[in-house]
Design a protein around this motif. Sequence first.
Motif, short mmCIF file in Angstrom:
data_model
loop_
_atom_site.label_atom_id
_atom_site.label_comp_id
_atom_site.label_asym_id
_atom_site.label_seq_id
_atom_site.Cartn_x
_atom_site.Cartn_y
_atom_site.Cartn_z
N VAL A 1 70.09 64.16 9.39
CA VAL A 1 70.89 64.27 10.60
C VAL A 1 72.37 64.28 10.25
O VAL A 1 72.77 63.74 9.22
N PRO A 2 73.21 64.86 11.11
CA PRO A 2 74.65 64.87 10.85
C PRO A 2 75.33 63.58 11.31
O PRO A 2 76.15 63.57 12.22
N VAL A 3 74.97 62.48 10.68
CA VAL A 3 75.57 61.18 10.95
C VAL A 3 76.05 60.64 9.62
O VAL A 3 75.29 60.59 8.65
N PHE A 4 77.33 60.22 9.56
CA PHE A 4 77.92 59.83 8.29
C PHE A 4 78.63 58.48 8.42
O PHE A 4 79.04 58.09 9.51
N GLY A 5 78.79 57.79 7.29
CA GLY A 5 79.57 56.57 7.23
C GLY A 5 78.73 55.34 6.93
O GLY A 5 77.51 55.33 7.09
N ALA B 1 76.13 53.71 9.33
CA ALA B 1 74.83 54.34 9.53
C ALA B 1 73.80 53.92 8.48
O ALA B 1 72.64 54.30 8.58
N LEU B 2 74.21 53.12 7.50
CA LEU B 2 73.27 52.70 6.45
C LEU B 2 72.20 51.75 6.97
O LEU B 2 71.16 51.58 6.34
N GLN B 3 72.44 51.13 8.11
CA GLN B 3 71.48 50.17 8.67
C GLN B 3 70.52 50.79 9.68
O GLN B 3 69.69 50.09 10.23
N ILE C 1 68.26 57.45 7.68
CA ILE C 1 68.85 58.78 7.85
C ILE C 1 69.67 59.15 6.62
O ILE C 1 70.08 58.28 5.85
N GLY C 2 69.91 60.43 6.45
CA GLY C 2 70.70 60.92 5.33
C GLY C 2 70.90 62.42 5.45
O GLY C 2 70.71 63.00 6.51
N ALA D 1 73.68 58.14 4.45
CA ALA D 1 74.74 58.53 5.37
C ALA D 1 76.14 58.30 4.81
O ALA D 1 77.10 58.89 5.28
N ASP D 2 76.24 57.46 3.77
CA ASP D 2 77.53 57.19 3.14
C ASP D 2 77.66 57.92 1.81
O ASP D 2 78.46 57.54 0.96
N HIS D 3 76.86 58.94 1.59
CA HIS D 3 76.88 59.85 0.44
C HIS D 3 76.36 59.24 -0.86
O HIS D 3 76.55 59.81 -1.92
#
Length: 165
Positions: A78-82, A85-87, A92-93, A134-136
């Motif tokens: 999904v287009p969710v970053f940061g 969003a790791l929790q 997601i990624g 989500a945090d790369h």
Amino acid sequence: MTTFAKTVAIRTVAAVAASALLTTSAFAQSAREIRGPSPYEAVENEPAPRLIVDPPLPAGLAEGVFQAQYRVENLRIVPVFGAGALQVSPRIGHLHVIVDDLPWWWADASDNNTVDVAGLPPGPHKVTIQLVNADHGIFPGQVVVVPFVVPEHAGAHVGAHGSTP
């Protein structure tokens, strides 16, 4: 009812029953078994995410285009970053795509199931696909390197007006 009519009726009932049996077995797996957990419930002890990438499609390579299908398990693209969003659960990624070890990459959060890179010149290449959070951050062991060769005659694309570039 004639013998012929009885035979047709019996065959029709048998065909309908067989069709219903096949249809029922085709739907034997639940949506959860195919798609994974619902996004509306947290997943306890999530298994590690997994990236599966197929070899590139030969027809595309003949045109200088890398197209490889992929799928992921235990992660939603999904287009969710940061860092926040790791929790999220289910996890997601997205993907990072790197061509020929260049120092830059792009993030693919589209989940369209195919990585597509066009305009490649003839010769050997490789595309590296990383499954990241989500945090790369790269998930351990979830990097797939796909080596391939674009044939010498590739790249003669016909332009929008029927001419070659």
